[in-house]
Scaffold this motif. Sequence first.
Motif, short mmCIF file in Angstrom:
data_model
loop_
_atom_site.label_atom_id
_atom_site.label_comp_id
_atom_site.label_asym_id
_atom_site.label_seq_id
_atom_site.Cartn_x
_atom_site.Cartn_y
_atom_site.Cartn_z
N ARG A 26 25.58 86.82 5.21
CA ARG A 26 24.85 87.05 3.96
C ARG A 26 23.39 86.60 4.09
NH1 ARG A 26 27.18 87.94 -0.92
NH2 ARG A 26 29.11 86.97 -0.24
N ILE A 30 20.11 89.02 3.75
CA ILE A 30 19.02 88.75 2.79
C ILE A 30 17.68 88.72 3.51
CG2 ILE A 30 18.03 86.97 1.29
CD1 ILE A 30 20.98 86.35 0.45
N ASP A 33 16.56 92.05 4.13
CA ASP A 33 16.49 92.86 2.91
C ASP A 33 17.54 93.99 2.90
OD1 ASP A 33 15.45 93.30 0.37
OD2 ASP A 33 14.06 94.84 1.09
N SER A 35 21.31 94.89 1.33
CA SER A 35 22.30 94.50 0.33
C SER A 35 23.71 94.54 0.92
CB SER A 35 22.24 95.46 -0.87
OG SER A 35 22.69 96.75 -0.49
N ARG A 47 32.31 98.22 -0.28
CA ARG A 47 31.54 97.07 -0.73
C ARG A 47 32.46 95.93 -1.13
NH1 ARG A 47 31.02 94.30 -4.71
NH2 ARG A 47 32.21 95.71 -5.99
#
Length: 70
Positions: A26, A30, A33, A35, A47
């Motif tokens: 994660r 981030i 950039d 998701s 997802r």
Amino acid sequence: MKIEKELVIKPMTTEGEELHIGDWIRKIAIEQDVSVSELARRIGMSRQNLANKLKNDSWDVKELFAVSQE
């Protein structure tokens, strides 16, 4: 017969605190950039499934390899 084993990865430490593989993935996403939805799309996973794996740290080698390629 195909046998898949789940890889158990022990937490890494960074700056004095444990960092689990899901947290690490994660964090990198981030920084780049990307998701969770986009990462899931790129590795061919829903997802919701990716979010669960990030939360529970339940990865197999193929999944970790797919993430590492993105």
